[in-house]
Motif scaffolding. Sequence first.
Motif, PDB file in Angstrom:
ATOM      1  N   PRO A 173      30.249  64.402  66.316  1.00 11.97           N
ATOM      2  CA  PRO A 173      30.138  63.028  67.475  1.00 11.97           C
ATOM      3  C   PRO A 173      31.497  62.341  66.969  1.00 11.97           C
ATOM      4  N   ALA A 174      32.410  62.200  68.004  1.00 14.27           N
ATOM      5  CA  ALA A 174      33.666  61.628  68.067  1.00 14.27           C
ATOM      6  C   ALA A 174      33.834  60.832  69.260  1.00 14.27           C
ATOM      7  N   PHE A 175      33.280  59.798  69.317  1.00 19.34           N
ATOM      8  CA  PHE A 175      33.381  58.792  70.537  1.00 19.34           C
ATOM      9  C   PHE A 175      33.382  57.392  70.338  1.00 19.34           C
ATOM     10  N   ARG A 176      33.742  56.694  71.300  1.00 23.68           N
ATOM     11  CA  ARG A 176      33.560  55.292  71.453  1.00 23.68           C
ATOM     12  C   ARG A 176      32.227  54.857  71.839  1.00 23.68           C
ATOM     13  N   PRO A 177      31.677  53.656  71.378  1.00 26.01           N
ATOM     14  CA  PRO A 177      30.413  53.300  71.999  1.00 26.01           C
ATOM     15  C   PRO A 177      30.426  52.964  73.691  1.00 26.01           C
ATOM     16  N   GLU A 178      31.526  52.747  74.091  1.00 24.37           N
ATOM     17  CA  GLU A 178      31.678  52.249  75.287  1.00 24.37           C
ATOM     18  C   GLU A 178      31.757  53.670  76.313  1.00 24.37           C
ATOM     19  N   GLN A 179      31.966  54.985  75.655  1.00 23.95           N
ATOM     20  CA  GLN A 179      32.215  56.095  76.069  1.00 23.95           C
ATOM     21  C   GLN A 179      30.863  56.896  76.162  1.00 23.95           C
ATOM     22  N   GLN A 180      29.889  56.613  75.287  1.00 25.52           N
ATOM     23  CA  GLN A 180      28.603  57.296  74.955  1.00 25.52           C
ATOM     24  C   GLN A 180      27.659  56.582  74.053  1.00 25.52           C
ATOM     25  N   THR A 181      26.494  56.669  74.163  1.00 26.20           N
ATOM     26  CA  THR A 181      25.555  55.988  73.377  1.00 26.20           C
ATOM     27  C   THR A 181      24.916  57.299  72.574  1.00 26.20           C
ATOM     28  N   ALA A 182      24.334  57.075  71.225  1.00 27.97           N
ATOM     29  CA  ALA A 182      23.747  57.937  70.257  1.00 27.97           C
ATOM     30  C   ALA A 182      22.693  58.689  71.129  1.00 27.97           C
ATOM     31  N   ALA A 183      21.921  57.927  71.874  1.00 24.87           N
ATOM     32  CA  ALA A 183      20.839  58.606  72.503  1.00 24.87           C
ATOM     33  C   ALA A 183      21.376  59.832  73.250  1.00 24.87           C
ATOM     34  N   GLY A 184      22.268  59.433  74.078  1.00 26.62           N
ATOM     35  CA  GLY A 184      22.982  60.224  75.010  1.00 26.62           C
ATOM     36  C   GLY A 184      23.690  61.477  74.411  1.00 26.62           C
ATOM     37  N   TYR A 185      24.275  61.077  73.311  1.00 23.27           N
ATOM     38  CA  TYR A 185      24.932  62.271  72.392  1.00 23.27           C
ATOM     39  C   TYR A 185      24.003  63.038  72.021  1.00 23.27           C
ATOM     40  N   TYR A 186      22.800  62.998  71.591  1.00 15.70           N
ATOM     41  CA  TYR A 186      21.640  63.679  70.895  1.00 15.70           C
ATOM     42  C   TYR A 186      21.036  64.307  72.128  1.00 15.70           C
ATOM     43  N   ASP A 187      20.921  63.725  73.282  1.00 13.69           N
ATOM     44  CA  ASP A 187      20.308  64.568  74.454  1.00 13.69           C
ATOM     45  C   ASP A 187      21.283  65.633  74.809  1.00 13.69           C
ATOM     46  N   GLN A 188      22.369  65.523  74.745  1.00 13.87           N
ATOM     47  CA  GLN A 188      23.553  66.404  75.123  1.00 13.87           C
ATOM     48  C   GLN A 188      23.442  67.480  74.295  1.00 13.87           C
ATOM     49  N   CYS A 189      23.219  67.414  72.854  1.00 12.70           N
ATOM     50  CA  CYS A 189      23.346  68.402  71.737  1.00 12.70           C
ATOM     51  C   CYS A 189      22.420  69.371  72.129  1.00 12.70           C
ATOM     52  N   LEU A 190      20.872  68.814  72.550  1.00 14.16           N
ATOM     53  CA  LEU A 190      19.787  69.386  72.492  1.00 14.16           C
ATOM     54  C   LEU A 190      19.801  70.208  73.980  1.00 14.16           C
ATOM     55  N   ARG A 191      20.595  69.790  74.816  1.00 13.69           N
ATOM     56  CA  ARG A 191      20.675  70.685  76.121  1.00 13.69           C
ATOM     57  C   ARG A 191      21.646  71.775  75.832  1.00 13.69           C
ATOM     58  N   VAL A 192      22.752  71.482  75.431  1.00 19.84           N
ATOM     59  CA  VAL A 192      23.660  72.437  75.067  1.00 19.84           C
ATOM     60  C   VAL A 192      23.237  73.722  74.170  1.00 19.84           C
ATOM     61  N   SER A 193      22.485  73.259  73.088  1.00 18.88           N
ATOM     62  CA  SER A 193      21.810  74.312  72.325  1.00 18.88           C
ATOM     63  C   SER A 193      20.912  75.038  73.076  1.00 18.88           C
ATOM     64  N   GLU A 194      20.156  74.603  73.682  1.00 22.84           N
ATOM     65  CA  GLU A 194      19.181  75.419  74.634  1.00 22.84           C
ATOM     66  C   GLU A 194      19.825  76.192  75.362  1.00 22.84           C
ATOM     67  N   ARG A 195      20.972  76.019  76.168  1.00 20.56           N
ATOM     68  CA  ARG A 195      21.826  76.706  76.735  1.00 20.56           C
ATOM     69  C   ARG A 195      22.599  77.774  76.049  1.00 20.56           C
ATOM     70  N   ALA A 196      23.037  77.331  74.847  1.00 24.39           N
ATOM     71  CA  ALA A 196      23.913  78.418  74.037  1.00 24.39           C
ATOM     72  C   ALA A 196      22.772  79.605  73.476  1.00 24.39           C
ATOM     73  N   ASP A 197      21.545  78.978  73.293  1.00 21.94           N
ATOM     74  CA  ASP A 197      20.540  79.823  72.817  1.00 21.94           C
ATOM     75  C   ASP A 197      20.371  81.126  73.984  1.00 21.94           C
ATOM     76  N   GLU A 198      20.323  80.779  75.225  1.00 20.57           N
ATOM     77  CA  GLU A 198      20.032  81.582  76.336  1.00 20.57           C
ATOM     78  C   GLU A 198      21.215  82.577  76.457  1.00 20.57           C
ATOM     79  N   LEU A 199      22.368  82.073  76.067  1.00 15.33           N
ATOM     80  CA  LEU A 199      23.643  82.717  76.432  1.00 15.33           C
ATOM     81  C   LEU A 199      24.028  83.737  75.291  1.00 15.33           C
ATOM     82  N   GLY A 200      23.235  83.376  74.105  1.00 11.25           N
ATOM     83  CA  GLY A 200      23.470  84.395  73.108  1.00 11.25           C
ATOM     84  C   GLY A 200      24.381  83.833  71.850  1.00 11.25           C
ATOM     85  N   TYR A 201      24.898  82.594  72.170  1.00 12.36           N
ATOM     86  CA  TYR A 201      25.503  82.005  70.931  1.00 12.36           C
ATOM     87  C   TYR A 201      25.023  82.169  69.480  1.00 12.36           C
ATOM     88  N   HIS A 202      25.828  82.512  68.329  1.00 10.53           N
ATOM     89  CA  HIS A 202      25.163  82.748  67.153  1.00 10.53           C
ATOM     90  C   HIS A 202      24.579  81.623  66.553  1.00 10.53           C
TER      91      HIS A 202
END
Length: 281
Positions: A9-38
């Motif tokens: 996490p490297a963002f300003r409070p006005e750019q992103q919320t903590a909750a929004g950041y965690y949600d993004q991490c979860l969504r990206v992780s699910e997609r990375a798992d589907e795509l075969g990332y290690h």
Amino acid sequence: MNFGINFFPAFRPEQQTAAGYYDQCLRVSERADELGYHSVKTVEHYFHDYGGCSTNPAVLLAAIAARTKRIRPITGAVIPAFNHPIKVAGELAMLDNISNGRLDVGFGRAFIPEEYAAYGLDMDDSRARFEEGIEAVVRLWTEDRVTHKGRFWQFEEVHSMPRPKQQPHPPIWIATVSTEATFVYAAQHGYHVMVVPFAGGLERVGGFIKTYRQVWAESGHTPGQEQVQLALHAYLADTHDEAIKGFGPPMRTYLEVFSEAVSSWQGRQEANYAGYDRLVE
């Protein structure tokens, strides 16, 4: 060669919320798992826009592990100096079981003076705390009842639970940037290394990796079984120009928050952190 994702996490409070950041991490992780990332990795930092929304990597990685099936969660890295070994051993063993034996454990010394100051710790003790903490955690994972009488932690007849799913324990990685002694320590103990060339410089880091591989073999470990992980900034787009344009704003923010976090190094020197006083520059 394997490819993974590093959540830092490297963002300003006005750019992103903590909750929004965690949600993004979860969504990206699910997609990375589907795509075969290690793997998917996250950090332990405090107080700053640089990393401060990731104070406990095990918490986020547990949520990721519950939503994925194959991808390996990596702590990149847990800081032994800031955590009691009994707590670290138990939490990471839980995560290894939650992920059904997919966990890789990365340990780091930490390098931001303000974090050490907030915990009331002396940075001169960082390496000693780091090495003692790792030793104690490994013993808690692998021995039935552990008595530890160290310089920083003492406990008697502790049976750590749960036990890790992976036996004797999850793979261990050492986070290292620009200190040769840390590469040597990792090689001597048969641990893999995770490196950030951005902070250490590609040429300099390349020399340290050669030393790491040499000491690995000299320490009796099988050549070729050592692993080196590099964390690199990347941006994907349909064209090179679009990638350059999209990469600029988030990278500028990253450099700004990084500079703020390491500003306390200015004019300061520590024997265990050779060259870190030049980080701000």
